[in-house]
Scaffold this motif. Structure first.
Motif, PDB file in Angstrom:
ATOM      1  N   ASP A  23      -1.464  -7.199   1.909  1.00 53.73           N
ATOM      2  CA  ASP A  23      -0.923  -7.285   3.256  1.00 53.73           C
ATOM      3  C   ASP A  23      -0.438  -8.708   3.532  1.00 53.73           C
ATOM      4  O   ASP A  23      -1.084  -9.675   3.146  1.00 53.73           O
ATOM      5  N   VAL A  24       0.738  -8.818   4.193  1.00 52.82           N
ATOM      6  CA  VAL A  24       1.302 -10.114   4.581  1.00 52.82           C
ATOM      7  C   VAL A  24       1.398 -10.148   6.106  1.00 52.82           C
ATOM      8  O   VAL A  24       2.064  -9.285   6.700  1.00 52.82           O
ATOM      9  N   PRO A  25       0.751 -11.112   6.755  1.00 51.12           N
ATOM     10  CA  PRO A  25       0.708 -11.131   8.229  1.00 51.12           C
ATOM     11  C   PRO A  25       2.081 -11.129   8.900  1.00 51.12           C
ATOM     12  O   PRO A  25       2.248 -10.575   9.983  1.00 51.12           O
ATOM     13  N   THR A  26       3.077 -11.773   8.278  1.00 57.04           N
ATOM     14  CA  THR A  26       4.399 -11.871   8.904  1.00 57.04           C
ATOM     15  C   THR A  26       5.288 -10.665   8.626  1.00 57.04           C
ATOM     16  O   THR A  26       6.408 -10.600   9.140  1.00 57.04           O
ATOM     17  N   ARG A  27       4.844  -9.738   7.830  1.00 58.82           N
ATOM     18  CA  ARG A  27       5.624  -8.538   7.512  1.00 58.82           C
ATOM     19  C   ARG A  27       4.799  -7.312   7.861  1.00 58.82           C
ATOM     20  O   ARG A  27       3.905  -6.921   7.116  1.00 58.82           O
ATOM     21  N   TRP A  28       5.103  -6.689   9.019  1.00 54.90           N
ATOM     22  CA  TRP A  28       4.265  -5.582   9.472  1.00 54.90           C
ATOM     23  C   TRP A  28       4.271  -4.442   8.465  1.00 54.90           C
ATOM     24  O   TRP A  28       3.245  -3.770   8.267  1.00 54.90           O
ATOM     25  N   ASN A  29       5.421  -4.180   7.817  1.00 50.04           N
ATOM     26  CA  ASN A  29       5.478  -3.027   6.926  1.00 50.04           C
ATOM     27  C   ASN A  29       4.659  -3.236   5.662  1.00 50.04           C
ATOM     28  O   ASN A  29       4.417  -2.294   4.919  1.00 50.04           O
ATOM     29  N   SER A  30       4.227  -4.479   5.394  1.00 51.94           N
ATOM     30  CA  SER A  30       3.354  -4.706   4.242  1.00 51.94           C
ATOM     31  C   SER A  30       2.011  -4.009   4.450  1.00 51.94           C
ATOM     32  O   SER A  30       1.348  -3.627   3.481  1.00 51.94           O
ATOM     33  N   THR A  31       1.600  -3.821   5.703  1.00 50.36           N
ATOM     34  CA  THR A  31       0.375  -3.071   5.983  1.00 50.36           C
ATOM     35  C   THR A  31       0.541  -1.613   5.568  1.00 50.36           C
ATOM     36  O   THR A  31      -0.363  -1.007   4.978  1.00 50.36           O
ATOM     37  N   PHE A  32       1.717  -1.058   5.869  1.00 49.06           N
ATOM     38  CA  PHE A  32       2.000   0.313   5.451  1.00 49.06           C
ATOM     39  C   PHE A  32       2.028   0.422   3.928  1.00 49.06           C
ATOM     40  O   PHE A  32       1.444   1.344   3.347  1.00 49.06           O
ATOM     41  N   TYR A  33       2.679  -0.531   3.269  1.00 46.68           N
ATOM     42  CA  TYR A  33       2.753  -0.498   1.805  1.00 46.68           C
ATOM     43  C   TYR A  33       1.386  -0.693   1.170  1.00 46.68           C
ATOM     44  O   TYR A  33       1.080  -0.107   0.129  1.00 46.68           O
ATOM     45  N   MET A  34       0.542  -1.514   1.800  1.00 44.23           N
ATOM     46  CA  MET A  34      -0.805  -1.745   1.276  1.00 44.23           C
ATOM     47  C   MET A  34      -1.633  -0.458   1.342  1.00 44.23           C
ATOM     48  O   MET A  34      -2.285  -0.074   0.351  1.00 44.23           O
ATOM     49  N   THR A  35      -1.616   0.202   2.496  1.00 42.23           N
ATOM     50  CA  THR A  35      -2.398   1.440   2.622  1.00 42.23           C
ATOM     51  C   THR A  35      -1.851   2.529   1.698  1.00 42.23           C
ATOM     52  O   THR A  35      -2.627   3.289   1.107  1.00 42.23           O
ATOM     53  N   ALA A  36      -0.526   2.591   1.555  1.00 42.05           N
ATOM     54  CA  ALA A  36       0.069   3.578   0.650  1.00 42.05           C
ATOM     55  C   ALA A  36      -0.343   3.299  -0.791  1.00 42.05           C
ATOM     56  O   ALA A  36      -0.624   4.221  -1.566  1.00 42.05           O
ATOM     57  N   SER A  37      -0.395   2.010  -1.155  1.00 46.96           N
ATOM     58  CA  SER A  37      -0.801   1.630  -2.509  1.00 46.96           C
ATOM     59  C   SER A  37      -2.266   1.985  -2.761  1.00 46.96           C
ATOM     60  O   SER A  37      -2.616   2.499  -3.834  1.00 46.96           O
ATOM     61  N   LEU A  38      -3.114   1.744  -1.782  1.00 49.88           N
ATOM     62  CA  LEU A  38      -4.537   2.085  -1.942  1.00 49.88           C
ATOM     63  C   LEU A  38      -4.731   3.591  -2.101  1.00 49.88           C
ATOM     64  O   LEU A  38      -5.508   4.041  -2.954  1.00 49.88           O
ATOM     65  N   LEU A  39      -4.018   4.371  -1.287  1.00 53.64           N
ATOM     66  CA  LEU A  39      -4.158   5.830  -1.361  1.00 53.64           C
ATOM     67  C   LEU A  39      -3.629   6.361  -2.690  1.00 53.64           C
ATOM     68  O   LEU A  39      -4.188   7.308  -3.260  1.00 53.64           O
TER      69      LEU A  39
END
Length: 327
Positions: A23-39
């Motif tokens: 996750d990158v704090p300045t890129r909100w969609n990195s949170t989405f990519y992080m959770t998708a990667s974990l799943l």
């Protein structure tokens, strides 16, 4: 070492070797990519945790919550990509905001654990986009887009304001000596229309756009007193085109029926709704002028950038010229 061990686990499970996304704090969609990667790597991560005794692991309820968070963020990611296309315009802002708000406002049985998150996102959107429908830049662009017209305004007052702003812009264009030049800019015979994006068959908003079109059917105005009002009312009374069709092609075909509206559409539908396309152009420049090609003149660099950006559209419109690709 941890990455190497995870790759070994992935290989053992017959999975494609991939690194986890942070996750990158300045890129909100990195949170989405992080959770998708974990799943995606759930099996590998669970096995890794069991073999190496991680100090903190995800429980079954944590995984369920991650799935719900990922599902909730998916529509934001879809809209982010949608407005990042080179063919996007400011007309897509209001419909995207309205549809996303409705999606967040819907209560489902799957909301357990993320109700507060949904409410927070909805409240934030209401604050950030509180006056977007009253902004002529967005409202006039939306009403001039044949895919949306006046069907996505959330109140009758906002719709009337948009119509009024449109009438003022059309009258301003008609009184301008540059009207002829502006009309020619909307003509696909003299300008290259932008390409239509491929329809997204797995959209998170399936049915929501059509739902708004059905709820906000065209409303007939009063008696028309000017040619401008006649054009506007006739245009708005007609059925909207499908969301995957090109508004530029529509105005190219209907510029003689609605000359004043077409000239105004050329002004308001000309710019992308984000700066991403211009940022991509900087990347193109850095790829052309690098340390191995540092003697190029400014004029040559500009010409190469122009060809790189516009040649694909020219070749698409002129299939007989495809031999230029080989050259």
């Amino acid at each position: 070492m941890a990455t190497s061990r995870l790759e070994t686990v992935q290989t053992g499970l017959g999975m494609q070797v991939k690194r986890l996304i942070q996750d990158v704090p300045t890129r909100w969609n990195s949170t989405f990519y992080m959770t998708a990667s974990l799943l995606e790597q759930k099996s590998a991560i669970s096995l890794y945790a069991a073999d190496h005794q991680l100090p903190a692991t995800l429980t079954a309820s944590d995984w369920t919550l991650l799935e719900k968070v990922n599902t909730l963020l998916a529509p934001f990611e879809e809209i982010t990509k949608q407005i990042s296309f080179a063919t996007s315009t400011t007309s897509e802002v209001i419909p995207s905001v309205v549809v996303l708000k409705r999606l967040l406002a819907k209560q489902t049985t799957e909301d357990s654990g993320i109700k507060t998150m949904k409410a927070t996102l909805l409240a934030a959107m209401g604050t950030r986009y509180q006056i977007v429908e009253a902004e002529p830049l967005y409202s006039v662009a939306t009403i001039l887009d044949p895919r949306f017209k006046d069907r996505y305004f959330t109140s009758a007052d906002n719709s009337k304001l948009a119509r009024s702003a449109l009438a003022q812009e059309v009258e301003k264009n008609e009184s301008s000596s540059l009207q002829t030049t502006t009309t020619e800019a909307a003509d696909p015979a003299t300008k290259t229309p932008r390409m239509t994006a491929e329809p997204n068959t797995s959209s998170c908003f399936t049915g929501l756009y059509e739902e708004f079109l059905q709820e906000h059917a065209a409303e007939q105005g009063g008696t028309s007193s000017t040619a401008t009002q006649v054009q506007i009312e006739t245009y708005l009374a007609e059925k909207t085109i499908h969301r995957t069709e090109s508004p530029f092609e529509y105005w190219g075909k209907n510029k003689e029926r609605f000359p004043s509206l077409a000239a105004t559409a050329a002004k308001f539908l000309s710019a992308p709704s984000t700066s991403l396309d211009s940022e991509r152009l900087f990347s193109t420049a850095s790829n052309i002028l690098d340390e191995k090609r540092n003697r190029l003149s400014g004029d040559h660099v500009e010409t190469l950038i122009f060809r790189k950006k516009n040649l694909p559209m020219y070749l698409n419109l002129n299939p007989k010229n495809l031999n230029y690709q080989e050259e």
